[in-house]
Design a protein around this motif. Structure first.
Motif, PDB file in Angstrom:
ATOM      1  N   PRO A 268     119.807  21.894  28.894  1.00 20.04           N
ATOM      2  CA  PRO A 268     119.134  20.855  29.779  1.00 20.04           C
ATOM      3  C   PRO A 268     117.869  20.492  29.556  1.00 20.04           C
ATOM      4  CG  PRO A 268     119.342  23.105  30.776  1.00 20.04           C
ATOM      5  CD  PRO A 268     120.021  23.276  29.699  1.00 20.04           C
ATOM      6  N   VAL A 269     117.586  19.221  29.853  1.00 19.60           N
ATOM      7  CA  VAL A 269     116.408  18.494  29.557  1.00 19.60           C
ATOM      8  C   VAL A 269     115.585  19.009  30.816  1.00 19.60           C
ATOM      9  CG1 VAL A 269     115.018  16.600  29.354  1.00 19.60           C
ATOM     10  CG2 VAL A 269     117.288  16.801  28.243  1.00 19.60           C
ATOM     11  N   GLY A 270     114.382  19.870  30.535  1.00 19.18           N
ATOM     12  CA  GLY A 270     113.660  20.030  31.434  1.00 19.18           C
ATOM     13  C   GLY A 270     112.217  19.785  31.429  1.00 19.18           C
ATOM     14  N   PRO A 271     111.090  20.424  32.011  1.00 26.90           N
ATOM     15  CA  PRO A 271     109.742  20.014  31.511  1.00 26.90           C
ATOM     16  C   PRO A 271     109.320  20.151  30.185  1.00 26.90           C
ATOM     17  CG  PRO A 271     109.960  21.189  33.558  1.00 26.90           C
ATOM     18  CD  PRO A 271     111.367  21.469  33.089  1.00 26.90           C
ATOM     19  N   VAL A 272     108.440  19.420  29.819  1.00 24.51           N
ATOM     20  CA  VAL A 272     108.001  19.767  28.487  1.00 24.51           C
ATOM     21  C   VAL A 272     107.331  20.948  28.323  1.00 24.51           C
ATOM     22  CG1 VAL A 272     106.422  18.885  26.683  1.00 24.51           C
ATOM     23  CG2 VAL A 272     107.634  17.146  27.995  1.00 24.51           C
ATOM     24  N   SER A 273     107.601  21.827  27.400  1.00 24.33           N
ATOM     25  CA  SER A 273     106.726  23.093  27.332  1.00 24.33           C
ATOM     26  C   SER A 273     105.953  23.373  25.989  1.00 24.33           C
ATOM     27  CB  SER A 273     108.127  24.134  27.075  1.00 24.33           C
ATOM     28  OG  SER A 273     108.723  23.890  25.935  1.00 24.33           O
ATOM     29  N   CYS A 274     105.177  24.376  25.970  1.00 19.44           N
ATOM     30  CA  CYS A 274     104.378  24.574  24.867  1.00 19.44           C
ATOM     31  C   CYS A 274     104.751  25.923  24.430  1.00 19.44           C
ATOM     32  CB  CYS A 274     102.769  24.651  25.437  1.00 19.44           C
ATOM     33  SG  CYS A 274     102.106  23.069  25.956  1.00 19.44           S
ATOM     34  N   VAL A 275     104.851  26.063  23.008  1.00 24.95           N
ATOM     35  CA  VAL A 275     105.003  27.045  22.336  1.00 24.95           C
ATOM     36  C   VAL A 275     103.861  27.922  21.713  1.00 24.95           C
ATOM     37  CG1 VAL A 275     107.623  26.914  22.362  1.00 24.95           C
ATOM     38  CG2 VAL A 275     106.385  26.244  20.430  1.00 24.95           C
ATOM     39  N   VAL A 276     103.904  29.031  21.193  1.00 24.50           N
ATOM     40  CA  VAL A 276     102.641  29.375  20.298  1.00 24.50           C
ATOM     41  C   VAL A 276     103.206  30.013  19.164  1.00 24.50           C
ATOM     42  CG1 VAL A 276     100.489  30.860  20.416  1.00 24.50           C
ATOM     43  CG2 VAL A 276     101.419  29.861  22.462  1.00 24.50           C
ATOM     44  N   ALA A 277     103.398  29.513  18.346  1.00 26.23           N
ATOM     45  CA  ALA A 277     103.905  29.737  16.930  1.00 26.23           C
ATOM     46  C   ALA A 277     103.206  29.199  15.670  1.00 26.23           C
ATOM     47  CB  ALA A 277     105.353  29.821  16.786  1.00 26.23           C
ATOM     48  N   TRP A 278     103.423  29.674  14.487  1.00 31.37           N
ATOM     49  CA  TRP A 278     103.107  28.887  13.415  1.00 31.37           C
ATOM     50  C   TRP A 278     103.825  27.369  13.197  1.00 31.37           C
ATOM     51  CZ3 TRP A 278     106.478  27.456   9.219  1.00 31.37           C
ATOM     52  CH2 TRP A 278     105.759  26.606   8.304  1.00 31.37           C
ATOM     53  N   CYS A 279     105.161  27.494  13.595  1.00 30.66           N
ATOM     54  CA  CYS A 279     105.848  26.311  13.147  1.00 30.66           C
ATOM     55  C   CYS A 279     105.756  25.316  14.405  1.00 30.66           C
ATOM     56  CB  CYS A 279     107.529  26.756  13.283  1.00 30.66           C
ATOM     57  SG  CYS A 279     108.156  27.761  14.699  1.00 30.66           S
ATOM     58  N   HIS A 280     105.458  25.831  15.737  1.00 31.61           N
ATOM     59  CA  HIS A 280     105.206  24.912  16.553  1.00 31.61           C
ATOM     60  C   HIS A 280     104.135  25.102  17.556  1.00 31.61           C
ATOM     61  CE1 HIS A 280     108.835  22.280  15.683  1.00 31.61           C
ATOM     62  NE2 HIS A 280     109.298  23.345  15.546  1.00 31.61           N
ATOM     63  N   GLY A 281     103.056  24.435  17.927  1.00 35.13           N
ATOM     64  CA  GLY A 281     102.162  24.952  18.877  1.00 35.13           C
ATOM     65  C   GLY A 281     100.906  25.392  18.369  1.00 35.13           C
ATOM     66  N   ALA A 282     100.039  26.180  18.989  1.00 29.63           N
ATOM     67  CA  ALA A 282      98.761  26.356  18.839  1.00 29.63           C
ATOM     68  C   ALA A 282      98.397  27.204  17.382  1.00 29.63           C
ATOM     69  CB  ALA A 282      98.041  27.043  19.817  1.00 29.63           C
ATOM     70  N   ALA A 283      99.125  28.029  17.186  1.00 33.35           N
ATOM     71  CA  ALA A 283      98.880  28.903  16.066  1.00 33.35           C
ATOM     72  C   ALA A 283      99.008  28.031  14.786  1.00 33.35           C
ATOM     73  CB  ALA A 283      99.884  29.972  15.860  1.00 33.35           C
ATOM     74  N   GLY A 284      99.820  27.139  14.648  1.00 33.33           N
ATOM     75  CA  GLY A 284     100.147  26.337  13.562  1.00 33.33           C
ATOM     76  C   GLY A 284      98.977  25.134  13.499  1.00 33.33           C
ATOM     77  N   ILE A 285      98.887  24.680  14.535  1.00 40.18           N
ATOM     78  CA  ILE A 285      97.773  23.313  14.685  1.00 40.18           C
ATOM     79  C   ILE A 285      96.413  23.884  14.338  1.00 40.18           C
ATOM     80  CG2 ILE A 285      96.851  21.890  16.298  1.00 40.18           C
ATOM     81  CD1 ILE A 285      99.493  21.386  17.656  1.00 40.18           C
ATOM     82  N   VAL A 286      96.108  25.163  14.599  1.00 37.99           N
ATOM     83  CA  VAL A 286      94.940  25.656  14.350  1.00 37.99           C
ATOM     84  C   VAL A 286      94.620  25.891  12.678  1.00 37.99           C
ATOM     85  CG1 VAL A 286      93.607  27.885  14.527  1.00 37.99           C
ATOM     86  CG2 VAL A 286      94.365  26.984  16.537  1.00 37.99           C
ATOM     87  N   ARG A 287      95.775  26.239  12.166  1.00 36.23           N
ATOM     88  CA  ARG A 287      95.884  26.297  10.879  1.00 36.23           C
ATOM     89  C   ARG A 287      95.126  25.106  10.085  1.00 36.23           C
ATOM     90  NH1 ARG A 287      97.424  30.938   8.858  1.00 36.23           N
ATOM     91  NH2 ARG A 287      95.842  30.521   7.338  1.00 36.23           N
ATOM     92  N   SER A 288      95.849  23.828  10.334  1.00 34.57           N
ATOM     93  CA  SER A 288      95.493  22.517  10.045  1.00 34.57           C
ATOM     94  C   SER A 288      94.129  22.436   9.992  1.00 34.57           C
ATOM     95  CB  SER A 288      96.432  21.350  10.458  1.00 34.57           C
ATOM     96  OG  SER A 288      96.058  21.206  11.822  1.00 34.57           O
ATOM     97  N   ARG A 289      93.313  22.668  11.431  1.00 32.84           N
ATOM     98  CA  ARG A 289      92.100  22.477  11.871  1.00 32.84           C
ATOM     99  C   ARG A 289      90.988  23.267  11.303  1.00 32.84           C
ATOM    100  NH1 ARG A 289      95.783  19.327  14.062  1.00 32.84           N
ATOM    101  NH2 ARG A 289      95.248  18.376  16.049  1.00 32.84           N
ATOM    102  N   LEU A 290      91.418  24.558  10.976  1.00 31.73           N
ATOM    103  CA  LEU A 290      90.591  25.390  10.008  1.00 31.73           C
ATOM    104  C   LEU A 290      90.358  24.948   8.733  1.00 31.73           C
ATOM    105  CD1 LEU A 290      92.019  29.033  11.328  1.00 31.73           C
ATOM    106  CD2 LEU A 290      89.422  28.349  11.534  1.00 31.73           C
ATOM    107  N   PHE A 291      91.360  24.461   8.062  1.00 29.86           N
ATOM    108  CA  PHE A 291      91.146  23.806   6.854  1.00 29.86           C
ATOM    109  C   PHE A 291      90.445  22.457   6.722  1.00 29.86           C
ATOM    110  CE2 PHE A 291      92.417  20.996   3.242  1.00 29.86           C
ATOM    111  CZ  PHE A 291      92.119  21.768   2.174  1.00 29.86           C
ATOM    112  N   ALA A 292      90.705  21.737   7.931  1.00 28.40           N
ATOM    113  CA  ALA A 292      89.841  20.576   8.079  1.00 28.40           C
ATOM    114  C   ALA A 292      88.642  20.878   8.051  1.00 28.40           C
ATOM    115  CB  ALA A 292      90.475  19.564   9.135  1.00 28.40           C
ATOM    116  N   GLU A 293      88.241  21.876   8.759  1.00 30.19           N
ATOM    117  CA  GLU A 293      86.640  22.154   8.905  1.00 30.19           C
ATOM    118  C   GLU A 293      85.988  22.609   7.558  1.00 30.19           C
ATOM    119  OE1 GLU A 293      84.657  24.944  12.427  1.00 30.19           O
ATOM    120  OE2 GLU A 293      85.611  25.983  10.900  1.00 30.19           O
ATOM    121  N   THR A 294      86.905  23.062   6.764  1.00 34.05           N
ATOM    122  CA  THR A 294      86.218  23.419   5.280  1.00 34.05           C
ATOM    123  C   THR A 294      85.879  22.006   4.403  1.00 34.05           C
ATOM    124  OG1 THR A 294      88.264  23.494   4.007  1.00 34.05           O
ATOM    125  CG2 THR A 294      87.568  25.682   5.204  1.00 34.05           C
TER     126      THR A 294
END
Length: 427
Positions: A268-294
């Motif tokens: 069923p379609v419910g509220p939008v959720s957030c996950v924490v993983a490399w593939c989706h969510g904070a853990a993977g998004i941080v990877r792109s930002r850490l490289f961008a910082e360099t």
């Protein structure tokens, strides 16, 4: 700083994992593969066993890449021989696989080409390197499905593979030129909103264009910045910044995370959720930002701090739970790799937690001789890079040797988190 794990212990864990993988290899004429479980959709029967494909995600290219790294660090002949056999199998099936799935770093033939070059250099195999380069240069410019643009199976992954291959070969001009052609097509396939923020259609079943590393804007931006680091272009940096702007516009401050817009069949379609993983969510998004910082010139510190905090909070709770998997795609060791590069960027507040998780995992699964829980629904032990033991072994090598490049956020050899804007902390 206290080491995250004693170097000898980390190498021992990686070696034991490598030996376990080698013992399960199926050999024929100097090549080897594995017969293992694959993921299934929710509600289907348990995972089916199949012969491993030649890809990086779950196939012989990814397994061979880890075994080559392990052989370099241990000098062990069995690991080296098995790495050769796995990569020969990947090379033997490369042409067939290229016709079926040419693009993508983790799930396509492009990643196989990059693995053959990088692991071939580890093993000193000129033949493997030449095969990988030829494979990369032969990829079709127009993908069979034009809207497949992500890092896993799309043209962003092809850009990553070409850049890594070019970098490993000393800045190979032909590979960089090919990467630029793909990057131009990638940018043109992006969708601009009224503010100029950029996102991509990568999956059909979604509420909106995805955020995140595997299938979303973060991973695509990472690919563009990789190319810009070797072949600078204002268009590449602008597009990467616009992709970050799209994700910024979606940020959920209450969860300190980015939304997962995927829709799942039969659910069923419910509220939008957030996950924490490399593939989706904070853990993977941080990877792109850490490289961008360099790379410099991009204001990403707030994203890094928020994402690392969320990753740490989730990892602290999850790693001791009975249902936790320890794979790198959507498991504990994907979070470990993110926290590791966060610590190495100078954000050492998360070092005690990282040390705790690694000690727990080492004691429970390595010394306790328990199977490592995989990323499959069954959690049965498998050999693959992104869902199984090869990825866990790879992270142990990274924990003890900062020169081992991350396969979760690939970067050119001359660039690493240690080169970032903050003072690095040895790990």
């Amino acid at each position: 700083m206290t080491p995250l794990i004693a170097p000898n212990d980390g190498i021992e864990v990686a070696a034991v994992i490598g030996f376990g993988i080698a013992r399960h290899a199926l050999w024929s004429e100097g090549r080897c593969t594995w017969f293992e479980a694959i993921p299934t959709l929710p509600g289907q029967n348990p995972a089916t066993n199949v012969i491993s494909g030649p890809d990086v995600y779950s196939g012989t290219a990814g397994i061979g890449w880890f075994l080559a790294q392990a052989a370099t660090h241990t000098g062990d002949g069995l690991l080296k021989r098995t790495a050769h056999g796995a990569l020969r199998q990947a090379a033997a099936r490369a042409a067939e696989y290229s016709a079926l799935s040419p693009h993508g770093f983790y799930g396509g033939a492009a990643g196989t080409g990059a693995a053959l070059i990088s692991a071939g250099k580890e093993l000193g195999s000129d033949e493997m390197i030449a095969t990988g380069r030829s494979l990369l240069l032969g990829l079709p410019l127009e993908p069979p499905q034009p809207d497949v643009t992500d890092v896993i199976g799309g043209i962003a992954g092809t850009v990553v593979a070409l850049v890594l291959g070019a970098d490993a070969l000393g800045g190979d001009a032909a590979l960089l030129a090919r990467a630029a052609e793909f990057a131009d097509r990638l940018i043109k396939r992006g969708e601009r909103d009224a503010r100029g923020a950029l996102s991509w259609h990568t999956l059909d079943d979604k509420r909106a264009n995805l955020t995140g590393f595997a299938h979303g804007a973060a991973g695509i931006a990472h690919a563009l910045l990789l190319l810009d680091s070797l072949a600078p272009s204002p268009a590449l940096r602008e597009a990467a910044a616009a992709a970050f702007a799209y994700e910024t516009s979606t940020f959920d401050a209450t969860q300190a995370n980015w939304p997962d817009y995927r829709l799942f069949p039969g659910q069923p379609v419910g509220p939008v959720s957030c996950v924490v993983a490399w593939c989706h969510g904070a853990a993977g998004i941080v990877r792109s930002r850490l490289f961008a910082e360099t790379c410099g010139g991009l204001d990403v510190a707030a994203d890094i701090d928020a994402g690392l905090g969320t990753t740490a909070r989730f990892a602290r709770q999850w790693h001791r739970m009975p249902n936790a998997d320890f794979a790198v795609c959507h498991g504990v060791f994907g979070l470990v790799d993110t926290l590791l590069d966060g610590v190495r960027s100078g954000r050492d507040a998360h070092a005690p937690l990282l040390r705790e998780i690694v000690a727990y995992a080492t004691e429970r699964f390595h010394r306790g001789e328990r199977p490592w829980p995989s990323g499959l629904a069954s959690q049965e032990e498998v050999s693959s890079l992104m869902l199984g033991n090869a990825g866990i072994g790879h992270i142990y090598l990274r924990l003890v040797d900062a020169k081992v490049p991350s396969l979760l956020a690939p970067a050119p050899q001359h660039m690493s988190v240690q080169a970032g804007t903050r003072e690095p902390v040895p790990a």
